[in-house]
Design a protein around this motif. Sequence first.
Motif, PDB file in Angstrom:
ATOM      1  N   SER A   1      -1.653   9.054   7.722  1.00 46.47           N
ATOM      2  CA  SER A   1      -2.474   7.906   6.684  1.00 46.47           C
ATOM      3  C   SER A   1      -1.816   6.695   6.730  1.00 46.47           C
ATOM      4  O   SER A   1      -2.709   5.646   6.636  1.00 46.47           O
ATOM      5  CB  SER A   1      -2.752   8.557   5.570  1.00 46.47           C
ATOM      6  OG  SER A   1      -3.545   7.895   4.622  1.00 46.47           O
ATOM      7  N   VAL A   2      -0.430   6.538   6.133  1.00 44.52           N
ATOM      8  CA  VAL A   2       0.022   5.222   6.094  1.00 44.52           C
ATOM      9  C   VAL A   2       0.127   4.340   7.318  1.00 44.52           C
ATOM     10  O   VAL A   2      -0.261   3.415   7.288  1.00 44.52           O
ATOM     11  CB  VAL A   2       1.546   5.484   5.782  1.00 44.52           C
ATOM     12  CG1 VAL A   2       2.559   4.264   5.762  1.00 44.52           C
ATOM     13  CG2 VAL A   2       1.666   6.039   4.456  1.00 44.52           C
TER      14      VAL A   2
ATOM     15  N   ALA B   1      -2.115   4.664   9.826  1.00 48.84           N
ATOM     16  CA  ALA B   1      -3.496   4.217  10.168  1.00 48.84           C
ATOM     17  C   ALA B   1      -4.006   3.018   9.392  1.00 48.84           C
ATOM     18  O   ALA B   1      -4.874   2.344   9.755  1.00 48.84           O
ATOM     19  CB  ALA B   1      -4.585   5.373  10.146  1.00 48.84           C
ATOM     20  N   GLU B   2      -3.646   3.047   8.161  1.00 50.78           N
ATOM     21  CA  GLU B   2      -3.929   2.040   7.124  1.00 50.78           C
ATOM     22  C   GLU B   2      -3.285   0.594   7.472  1.00 50.78           C
ATOM     23  O   GLU B   2      -3.920  -0.049   7.644  1.00 50.78           O
ATOM     24  CB  GLU B   2      -3.529   2.306   5.801  1.00 50.78           C
ATOM     25  CG  GLU B   2      -3.903   1.364   4.751  1.00 50.78           C
ATOM     26  CD  GLU B   2      -3.548   1.526   3.210  1.00 50.78           C
ATOM     27  OE1 GLU B   2      -3.736   0.924   2.469  1.00 50.78           O
ATOM     28  OE2 GLU B   2      -2.750   2.796   3.044  1.00 50.78           O
TER      29      GLU B   2
ATOM     30  N   GLN C   1     -14.276   2.856   7.928  1.00 47.28           N
ATOM     31  CA  GLN C   1     -13.363   3.606   7.003  1.00 47.28           C
ATOM     32  C   GLN C   1     -12.604   4.566   7.781  1.00 47.28           C
ATOM     33  O   GLN C   1     -13.114   4.979   9.051  1.00 47.28           O
ATOM     34  CB  GLN C   1     -14.160   4.522   6.308  1.00 47.28           C
ATOM     35  CG  GLN C   1     -14.914   3.852   4.957  1.00 47.28           C
ATOM     36  CD  GLN C   1     -15.679   4.677   4.173  1.00 47.28           C
ATOM     37  OE1 GLN C   1     -15.970   5.736   4.628  1.00 47.28           O
ATOM     38  NE2 GLN C   1     -15.710   4.194   2.573  1.00 47.28           N
ATOM     39  N   ILE C   2     -11.451   4.863   7.673  1.00 47.29           N
ATOM     40  CA  ILE C   2     -10.658   5.792   8.254  1.00 47.29           C
ATOM     41  C   ILE C   2     -10.339   7.013   7.350  1.00 47.29           C
ATOM     42  O   ILE C   2      -9.565   6.600   6.341  1.00 47.29           O
ATOM     43  CB  ILE C   2      -9.217   4.936   8.846  1.00 47.29           C
ATOM     44  CG1 ILE C   2      -9.711   3.914   9.904  1.00 47.29           C
ATOM     45  CG2 ILE C   2      -8.474   6.024   9.647  1.00 47.29           C
ATOM     46  CD1 ILE C   2      -8.487   3.245  10.286  1.00 47.29           C
ATOM     47  N   LYS C   3     -10.517   8.163   8.022  1.00 46.66           N
ATOM     48  CA  LYS C   3     -10.149   9.422   7.297  1.00 46.66           C
ATOM     49  C   LYS C   3      -9.272  10.389   8.102  1.00 46.66           C
ATOM     50  O   LYS C   3      -9.591  10.336   9.145  1.00 46.66           O
ATOM     51  CB  LYS C   3     -11.476  10.113   6.635  1.00 46.66           C
ATOM     52  CG  LYS C   3     -12.411   9.279   5.706  1.00 46.66           C
ATOM     53  CD  LYS C   3     -13.433  10.000   5.223  1.00 46.66           C
ATOM     54  CE  LYS C   3     -14.088   9.262   4.071  1.00 46.66           C
ATOM     55  NZ  LYS C   3     -15.343  10.143   3.905  1.00 46.66           N
ATOM     56  N   ILE C   4      -8.322  10.815   7.402  1.00 48.93           N
ATOM     57  CA  ILE C   4      -7.466  11.876   7.841  1.00 48.93           C
ATOM     58  C   ILE C   4      -7.782  13.470   7.618  1.00 48.93           C
ATOM     59  O   ILE C   4      -8.010  13.555   6.513  1.00 48.93           O
ATOM     60  CB  ILE C   4      -6.112  11.569   7.622  1.00 48.93           C
ATOM     61  CG1 ILE C   4      -5.623  10.051   7.664  1.00 48.93           C
ATOM     62  CG2 ILE C   4      -4.932  12.376   8.419  1.00 48.93           C
ATOM     63  CD1 ILE C   4      -5.640   9.359   8.895  1.00 48.93           C
TER      64      ILE C   4
ATOM     65  N   THR D   1     -17.271   5.487  10.326  1.00 49.93           N
ATOM     66  CA  THR D   1     -15.960   6.077   9.930  1.00 49.93           C
ATOM     67  C   THR D   1     -15.386   6.657  11.120  1.00 49.93           C
ATOM     68  O   THR D   1     -15.814   7.424  12.078  1.00 49.93           O
ATOM     69  CB  THR D   1     -16.393   7.232   8.901  1.00 49.93           C
ATOM     70  OG1 THR D   1     -16.872   6.776   7.893  1.00 49.93           O
ATOM     71  CG2 THR D   1     -15.006   7.975   8.376  1.00 49.93           C
TER      72      THR D   1
ATOM     73  N   ALA E   1       2.905   9.754  14.103  1.00 49.38           N
ATOM     74  CA  ALA E   1       2.202   8.629  13.264  1.00 49.38           C
ATOM     75  C   ALA E   1       2.147   7.243  13.673  1.00 49.38           C
ATOM     76  O   ALA E   1       1.183   6.642  13.942  1.00 49.38           O
ATOM     77  CB  ALA E   1       2.884   8.712  11.863  1.00 49.38           C
TER      78      ALA E   1
ATOM     79  N   HIS F   1      -0.152  14.602   7.309  1.00 52.75           N
ATOM     80  CA  HIS F   1      -1.014  13.799   6.581  1.00 52.75           C
ATOM     81  C   HIS F   1      -0.792  12.494   5.932  1.00 52.75           C
ATOM     82  O   HIS F   1      -1.326  11.568   6.451  1.00 52.75           O
ATOM     83  CB  HIS F   1      -1.892  14.615   5.701  1.00 52.75           C
ATOM     84  CG  HIS F   1      -3.113  14.010   5.207  1.00 52.75           C
ATOM     85  ND1 HIS F   1      -3.203  13.410   4.369  1.00 52.75           N
ATOM     86  CD2 HIS F   1      -4.483  14.314   5.549  1.00 52.75           C
ATOM     87  CE1 HIS F   1      -4.577  12.828   4.065  1.00 52.75           C
ATOM     88  NE2 HIS F   1      -5.151  13.471   4.806  1.00 52.75           N
ATOM     89  N   ALA F   2       0.229  12.437   5.086  1.00 48.34           N
ATOM     90  CA  ALA F   2       0.735  11.262   4.565  1.00 48.34           C
ATOM     91  C   ALA F   2       0.927  10.343   5.653  1.00 48.34           C
ATOM     92  O   ALA F   2       0.784   8.872   5.543  1.00 48.34           O
ATOM     93  CB  ALA F   2       1.840  11.494   3.423  1.00 48.34           C
TER      94      ALA F   2
END
Length: 462
Positions: free
Chosen positions: A134-135, A137-138, A2-5, A122, A87, A130-131
């Motif tokens: 997150s994009v 990284a996904e 899992q990846i969490k910011i 994780t 990012a 953040h947004a």
Amino acid sequence: MQIKIIQEPDEDHLIIRPFEQGSEPGNQEMFKAEKGEMWWYSSRELWLGLGKEPKLPGITKIFRSLFFKRKDRWPTDITLDARGKTAEWVGNAVNGIILGGYNLQLYKTEPKPLSDFFRSGTLFVVGNGHAEVSVAAEAAQKTALVQSRIMDLMNAPANYKKPETLAEWAKKSGEANGYSVQILEKTQLEAQAMHALLAVSKGSAEPPVMIVSEYKPEHYTKTVALVGKGVTFDTGGISIKPAANMHLMKSDMGGAAAVLGTVELAAQLKLPVRIVGVIPSTENAVDGVGMKPGDVIGSYAGKTIEVIDTDAEGRLILADGLHYALKQFQPDVLIDLATLTGSVIQTLGYEAAGLFTPSDNLAADLIKAGDETGERLWRLPVWDEYKEEINSDIADVKNYHGKPLAGAIVAAKFLEVFTAAHPAWAHLDIAGTAFGDTEFAPGRAGTAYGIRLLISYLSKLT
């Protein structure tokens, strides 16, 4: 994984702090932040050197190397301190981290252990914006997972990887990711007069296929056709290869692998471009009924071909694939990829693939995408002065000029015959980049070259 910011690092996790040369903390004489350098500041904090002004593709390699070297010793939860990083930087780092856990041990009965981090751990990323982070990284995670699947395909031997295997891979991917896949079997290839593909396949007991994938988003303005060489094993045919490295010819479907991976990833990322993947696939084996030097064969385009060398088979099956893509889909852009010639390796080594195109604009866009991703290209000419090298006395064209010069260029000129003078056609000879020596394998292995390159190009196409 899992990846969490997150906004602040958790001191209970192992924290990785990257530093460029010149920005490393003071009073640490033992840490110079040289490329790939590691320094344990404490049992819970690892400093990683990035070198001086690293480019983004270099970030991927540094993190992949770090995580590969310790892939059996990572804790379950890890924090990457990426504060102050873009990012895009985070995306490259995440891609490298996940690829660091790629397991090449496909058929070992007792594989070496892999840390739980890669399976169920994780990765916490401390980042700004953040947004966006997150994009990125996904997308990087999806990219690395597709690359890993394609490397598995590249590294599989011929007894585990037949034309039918590629077809099944495509069908399962299409079902899972929402794009259509059609498989043209041998009887359909015969009905469609795919004579060049069929001629190459004659020496093998494994039937050939043509894989046709189509990712079609709801809204798009451009159609791009990708054609990949899918020779699942290449003996050279009657013009047989030397035995010493023939076992590496399981990799002669690197172009097909790049196309399969690109279509799958484009569908996952929902790119606003219609993408058609066309893969002619066969073995090139030795048999009494096989294609012989001197034979004259037909093609889907209706042109006749004199076969000078049966080991120049990739251009034959691509001839049918290219013309099929043109005739059936009328693409705005036509790109083929193939592990086609040893000549391109002699020219460029293993650092770049050869790029051949009549379009300056397409060349510039692809080269830019290559520089951004580290999957580099170098443009070589397709001048008409080379046309005479494929002139045949008895057929429309011959597949090989038999000279120890300009081999990659002459192969490109042969392919150009079957592009109907498409103004936005490009040929990528990836023989030196799709499969080779890396620090991540004891022997030669697949690299998944072409996927990040093409996704970068396609994502900017409007």
